[in-house]
Design an enzyme around this catalytic site. Structure first.
Site, PDB file in Angstrom:
ATOM      1  N   LYS A  78       0.838  -1.431  -0.189  1.00 15.10           N
ATOM      2  CA  LYS A  78       0.027  -0.058   0.034  1.00 15.10           C
ATOM      3  C   LYS A  78       0.843   1.326   0.031  1.00 15.10           C
ATOM      4  O   LYS A  78       1.706   1.302   0.883  1.00 15.10           O
ATOM      5  CB  LYS A  78      -1.011  -0.034   1.381  1.00 15.10           C
ATOM      6  CG  LYS A  78      -1.895   1.194   1.275  1.00 15.10           C
ATOM      7  CD  LYS A  78      -2.907   0.837   2.423  1.00 15.10           C
ATOM      8  CE  LYS A  78      -3.916   1.983   2.524  1.00 15.10           C
ATOM      9  NZ  LYS A  78      -4.814   1.805   3.629  1.00 15.10           N
ATOM     10  N   SER A 159      -9.874   2.309   2.938  1.00 17.23           N
ATOM     11  CA  SER A 159      -8.778   2.971   2.013  1.00 17.23           C
ATOM     12  C   SER A 159      -8.014   2.069   1.395  1.00 17.23           C
ATOM     13  O   SER A 159      -7.427   2.445   0.236  1.00 17.23           O
ATOM     14  CB  SER A 159      -8.076   4.049   2.690  1.00 17.23           C
ATOM     15  OG  SER A 159      -7.205   3.313   3.829  1.00 17.23           O
ATOM     16  N   SER A 183     -10.329   0.211   7.399  1.00 13.95           N
ATOM     17  CA  SER A 183      -9.660   0.208   5.870  1.00 13.95           C
ATOM     18  C   SER A 183      -9.074  -0.890   5.583  1.00 13.95           C
ATOM     19  O   SER A 183      -8.478  -1.222   4.314  1.00 13.95           O
ATOM     20  CB  SER A 183      -8.860   1.566   5.709  1.00 13.95           C
ATOM     21  OG  SER A 183      -9.677   2.532   5.786  1.00 13.95           O
TER      22      SER A 183
END
Length: 493
Positions: A78, A159, A183
């Site tokens: 990420k 997210s 998330s």
């Protein structure tokens, strides 16, 4: 030979050790998969050379009889994790072009364990969002489609939407995520994969771009529970560079996996049966309860009376901390710098932040600044912290009558991109089931358990006592074994 990209973390690790294939073959297969899936927009930066270098090192070590925990396993990272020599943007324009000279503790641990990096995964800007539509680099598209023949592109959740999409689409066997209010868990549920948020402090936050420091926690996202256990072992551990890091040993979670829940008490919080809950979510939850009974657990009803206040408390605390954390982006030290002609320092601050931050980030900064301002601090921020304490106390009391909690992960299956962007409150409600565990710092996991009427994945959430990741993983395995979830998206991209 089996298509290598169909294999998860455990299968790749074990196959490499047995000599079924080389690490270089694995890296080449996944690099090609990443390159062929640009339509998903899951990656901001591809790093095929990193994956190949790690693979070649693993192959050389195997020739000497040496194996690291993740040798032969490439991962997606990420873009919230700082990676030395590789652009790290938090999916924002204000950090576009920023290349750290240091490595986050979590990625350093993964790379030391032999993992390679396929690239930096797209996400909601500064981790603020539930649909991956706030990224400065364009939204990620879920690999799933509704079965009704409609072709509306769907949200992969947020997210960590790039992470969930990459794992679900088989272009990465596993990925890192971060979870502030859900998330990891919500995007995992939306895309039919597993993801675990460990106890706050299990994984170091050092080198992770901060959103809300008292809530942010790294965790793995992968095809199944075993793969999550393997990755979490590699990611966890005390870090003296992080003042919130827990100085506790890292259990061997994979070795301890068992779907036998005999003697365990599973709590069903009555407050999670919210008004207007879709019948499909209710039915899935009931199915999960049946799975728990079949695994040998006793089902008990529990009460978490302050659950109704969790979401408003979260959306005061998280923006307040974001307002403080994002004050460092001013155009002076790194990242974007906008200086209007004839402007002064204050003009530079204003122009840089206005241009560099997206709409949702600006909204949360303004909310956070407001609740921290003189005259409103006690009325909002202090009250929210008091509510947070009451929510944590609810969980402590629940543990007197149960060992784990079972709830839905999200109030719906994946929604269409653009469907909720005009209504921030509707978007925030996606976190209604995940936020309480985040406020209390508890380990929680989402496991795919079924499909809705449109053929889209639905997840069940397990919440455990502090540091009981083993219990959460075991209960997740029990669901996985009984649900038999094997659906995968059709390859339209």
């Amino acid at each position: 030979m089996t298509n290598l990209t169909d294999l998860g973390v455990a299968a790749l690790r074990d196959g490499f050790r047995k000599g079924d294939f080389s690490a270089r073959e694995v890296a080449d297969a996944f690099n090609a998969a990443v390159a062929s899936a640009k339509a998903l927009n899951a990656f901001i930066v591809d790093t095929p050379d990193h994956a190949i270098a790690a693979a070649e090192a693993a192959d050389r070590a195997r020739a000497s009889g040496e194996f690291a925990a993740l040798s032969g396993v490439p991962l997606g990272i990420k873009d919230l994790f700082c990676t030395a020599g590789v652009q790290t943007t938090a999916a924002s324009h204000i950090l576009e072009g920023f290349t750290p000279t240091y490595e986050s503790t979590v990625t350093a641990k993964l790379f030391a364990a032999g993992a390679g990096m396929l690239g930096k995964l797209n996400m909601d800007q500064f981790a603020m969002g539930s649909s991956n539509e706030t990224s400065a680099f364009g939204n990620v598209v879920s690999p799933w489609r509704r079965s009704d023949g409609g072709n509306a592109p769907l949200a992969p959740g947020g997210s960590s939407g790039g992470s969930s999409a990459a794992v679900a689409a088989r272009i990465a066997p596993g990925a890192t995520g971060t979870d502030t209010g859900g998330s990891i868990r919500q995007p995992a549920a939306f895309t039919g994969i597993s993801g675990i948020k460990p106890t706050y402090g299990r994984c170091s936050r050092w080198g992770i771009v901060a959103f809300a420091s008292s809530l942010d926690q790294a965790g793995p996202m992968a095809r199944d529970v075993r793969d999550c256990a393997i990755l979490l072992e590699a990611m966890s551990g005390f870090d003296p560079k992080d003042s919130t890091s827990l100085d506790v040993s890292v259990p061997r979670w994979e070795a301890g996996l068992s779907g036998d829940l005999t003697g365990k008490r599973i709590g069903i919080p009555k407050e999670y049966r919210v008004e207007g809950m879709p019948s499909e979510i209710e039915a899935l939850w009931d199915k999960g309860i049946a799975f728990m009974r079949d695994a040998g657990a006793e089902i008990v009803e529990v009460s978490l009376p302050h659950t109704r206040y969790a979401l408003p408390a979260y959306y005061i605390i998280a923006p307040a901390e974001a307002s403080s954390n994002l004050a460092r982006y001013d155009g002076v030290r790194y990242g974007l710098r906008d200086l209007p002609d004839g402007g002064n320092l204050a003009d530079m601050y204003s122009a840089t932040r206005a241009d560099g931050f997206g709409k949702e980030v600006r909204r949360r900064i303004l909310i956070g600044t407001y609740v921290l301002s003189a005259g409103y601090y006690d009325a909002y921020y202090t009250k929210a912290q008091q509510v947070r304490t009451l929510i944590a106390r609810d969980f402590e009391q629940a543990w007197q009558s149960c060992d784990l909690l079972l709830t839905p992960t999200a109030p719906s299956a994946a929604f269409a991109l653009g469907e909720k962007t005009a209504d921030p409150l509707a978007m925030y409600l996606n976190d209604v089931f995940t936020v309480p565990a985040s406020l209390a710092g508890l380990p929680a996991m989402s496991v795919p358990a079924g499909l809705d009427g449109q053929g889209l994945p639905l997840g069940l959430q397990l919440i455990g006592r502090p540091l009981d990741e083993q219990g959460v993983l075991n209960a997740g395995l029990a669901i996985e074994e009984r649900a038999g979830f094997s659906a995968r998206p059709g390859q339209w991209w």
